[in-house]
Design an enzyme around this catalytic site. Structure first.
Site, short mmCIF file in Angstrom:
data_model
loop_
_atom_site.label_atom_id
_atom_site.label_comp_id
_atom_site.label_asym_id
_atom_site.label_seq_id
_atom_site.Cartn_x
_atom_site.Cartn_y
_atom_site.Cartn_z
CE1 TYR A 264 126.27 -58.83 -38.13
CE2 TYR A 264 124.70 -57.53 -37.46
CZ TYR A 264 125.77 -57.63 -37.58
OH TYR A 264 126.68 -56.75 -38.35
N GLY B 244 128.04 -50.60 -36.69
CA GLY B 244 128.44 -50.15 -35.08
C GLY B 244 127.01 -49.41 -35.09
CD GLU C 274 133.38 -51.83 -43.31
OE1 GLU C 274 133.40 -52.00 -42.30
OE2 GLU C 274 134.88 -51.64 -44.24
N PRO C 275 127.43 -49.64 -42.36
CG PRO C 275 125.79 -48.84 -43.35
CD PRO C 275 127.19 -48.64 -43.39
NE ARG D 210 121.83 -60.31 -32.17
CZ ARG D 210 121.46 -59.07 -31.60
NH1 ARG D 210 120.54 -59.75 -30.83
NH2 ARG D 210 122.42 -59.12 -31.03
CE1 TYR E 187 127.13 -62.26 -29.26
CE2 TYR E 187 125.28 -62.12 -30.94
CZ TYR E 187 126.84 -62.36 -31.21
OH TYR E 187 127.09 -62.55 -32.40
CB CYS F 232 118.17 -81.31 -26.37
SG CYS F 232 116.90 -82.10 -27.73
N1 LLP Z 1 132.50 -53.03 -40.02
C1 LLP Z 1 133.94 -54.82 -39.61
C2 LLP Z 1 134.37 -54.25 -40.24
C3 LLP Z 1 132.60 -55.85 -38.65
O1 LLP Z 1 133.27 -56.35 -38.48
C4 LLP Z 1 130.84 -55.09 -38.59
C5 LLP Z 1 130.57 -56.56 -37.57
C6 LLP Z 1 130.44 -54.12 -39.26
C7 LLP Z 1 131.36 -53.66 -40.05
C8 LLP Z 1 128.71 -54.12 -38.89
O2 LLP Z 1 128.87 -53.75 -37.78
P1 LLP Z 1 126.81 -53.28 -37.83
O3 LLP Z 1 127.00 -52.02 -38.19
O4 LLP Z 1 126.40 -54.28 -37.67
O5 LLP Z 1 127.09 -52.90 -35.96
N2 LLP Z 1 126.36 -61.18 -34.69
C9 LLP Z 1 126.95 -59.99 -33.47
C10 LLP Z 1 127.42 -58.16 -34.03
C11 LLP Z 1 128.41 -58.77 -34.96
C12 LLP Z 1 129.56 -57.22 -35.52
C13 LLP Z 1 130.37 -58.34 -35.96
N3 LLP Z 1 131.04 -57.25 -36.97
C14 LLP Z 1 125.44 -59.71 -33.03
O6 LLP Z 1 124.46 -60.81 -32.79
O7 LLP Z 1 124.90 -58.70 -32.49
#
Ligand code: LLP
Length: 419
Positions: A378, A243, A279-280, A318, A322, A348
């Protein structure tokens, strides 16, 4: 126009003699060879981000599992593995990718709200480190499979702590309205039940994505401490998920990950766990790639100008999905006049845009190159073949060298399995 682009690109992308470079390679040279649209990654930026993240959490025993969904190219995964990271996977496909990239199964965590029996079985057979469990029925399934394979299976319960965060609605995952995690009542019921094979060692609490504030993490850890005390179960492992946010625009602030890490570690220490899992995804890869695209046409209208490029929402969804902002720059720096234009793709759909009201050189023309930033996380992993378009190639730059890490798809790939 490209003021302070270092916030996004560090020292790894930028202009030299008015042309855009990735490390020591001009983007122009890459697309001459590989055409457009094309993803380009900086290997050294990736390594820099990995090290920065690792250092920030080094005061505590931790396992950093890169979240494969952010970018799952096997060559990118190999860099993660070579630099000591584990992996967070959410499907058998991702698990297979990490195994192909050579990750040790003992560094792989399997998360996901809807794992199929086959997927769980595949994880068990491959002796992965643990499962993040999100459902009562899921742990029963794991228990049965453990019995079948005579194996103890390490499980962490994913808690839904009903914590709100300041991010896009679609990527908030710890509100009680979302499908994720176990409510505390169910979690405590599961813990009391005592399974023979499914060994519950701790909690998982991923909150969401693109989070810039530390308070939700602290709140979550405090809630876990309180919950553990209430049910008299003291976790050995805590997985706080990913996150960690990144800057998308030059006006955005970078998150001070060192401070973040220090503060989170101090809070986690109070839990007296043996292991912290992180979990980055986005923080590590998000700003380490660009998409290079070519201008196909320029449409000048009284109400609005459009720059139509050869990358679309199928290549990078994206903004369309979003409403996300991505930094857009011309490949050739110009000191001349600018105009505002929407940067749009060839798909299109009116939602097919990469940027709105972007400042571009007033003399922008067919054949010019456009750089789309923040394309590491992503972006390729969410790309598709919509409009029967081939997904782009991916190129990795390391100093003066560049290598192709994924070929552009062939037309035949589009109808594979249909004829
Ligand atoms: N762990 C879990 C359980 C997750 O669901 C996610 C992301 C992460 C780790 C990694 O999160 P990060 O560090 O990358 O923020 N498609 C969206 C983002 C979806 C995130 C889904 N889960 C976007 O393009 O912004």
């Amino acid at each position: 126009m490209e003021k302070n682009i270092e916030v996004i690109f560090g020292k790894f992308f930028g202009y030299k003699r008015n042309r855009f470079y990735v490390e020591d390679v001009p983007v122009r040279d890459i697309v001459e060879k590989w055409k457009t649209p094309c993803y380009i990654y900086s290997k050294n930026y990736l390594i820099y981000q990995i090290k920065k993240f690792k250092n920030s959490f080094s005061r505590i025993n931790s396992l950093i599992c890169y979240s494969v969904k952010a970018n799952s190219n096997i060559n990118i995964l190999k860099i993660m593995k070579e630099n000591g990271l584990g992996a967070d996977v959410v499907s058998e496909g991702e698990l297979r990718r990490t195994l192909l990239a050579g990750f040790s199964p003992s560094k792989i965590v399997f998360a996901g709200v809807g794992k199929s029996e086959e997927e769980i079985e595949f994880g068990i057979k491959n002796d992965i480190f643990c499962f993040n469990v999100e459902n009562e029925e899921e742990i029963n399934l794991i228990e049965n499979l453990g019995r079948k394979y005579k194996k103890e299976i390490l499980c962490n319960l994913r808690l839904n702590l009903d914590i709100d965060i300041d991010t896009h609605h679609y990527v908030k995952t710890s509100r009680k309205e979302t499908k994720f995690g176990l409510d505390l009542q169910t979690a405590s019921k599961i813990i009391k039940r005592k399974y023979k094979y499914a060994k519950i060692k701790g909690f998982h609490l991923h909150l969401g994505s693109q989070i810039k504030e530390i308070s939700p993490y602290i709140k979550a850890i405090e809630k876990v401490r309180e919950f553990s005390k209430n049910i008299n179960f003291f976790p050995e492992i805590i997985d706080i998920g990913g996150g960690f946010g990144i800057p998308y625009s030059v006006k955005d602030k970078s998150l001070d990950i060192e401070k973040f890490g220090e503060r989170i570690c101090r809070e986690v220490e109070k839990l007296k766990v043996k292991l912290l899992i992180l979990e980055p995804g986005r923080f590590i890869v998000g700003n380490t790639a660009i998409v290079v695209s070519k201008v196909l046409y320029v449409k000048r209208r009284k109400e609005k100008n459009f720059v139509i490029i050869d990358a679309g929402m199928n290549d990078l969804i994206r903004p369309a999905f979003y409403g996300s902002y991505h930094l857009i720059l011309p490949e050739k720096k110009s000191k001349g006049k600018e105009m505002k234009a929407d940067i749009v793709g060839p798909i299109c759909e009116s939602g097919d845009f990469l940027g709105k009201d972007v400042k571009v050189p007033v003399d922008i023309k067919r054949g010019d190159l456009i750089i789309i930033g923040n394309a590491g996380a992503y972006c390729f992993s969410m790309s598709s073949n919509y409009n029967s378009r081939r997904r782009p190639c991916e190129i990795l730059v390391d100093g003066k060298k560049e290598i192709e890490i994924r070929k552009r798809e062939e037309f035949e790939d589009l109808w594979k399995g249909e004829i």
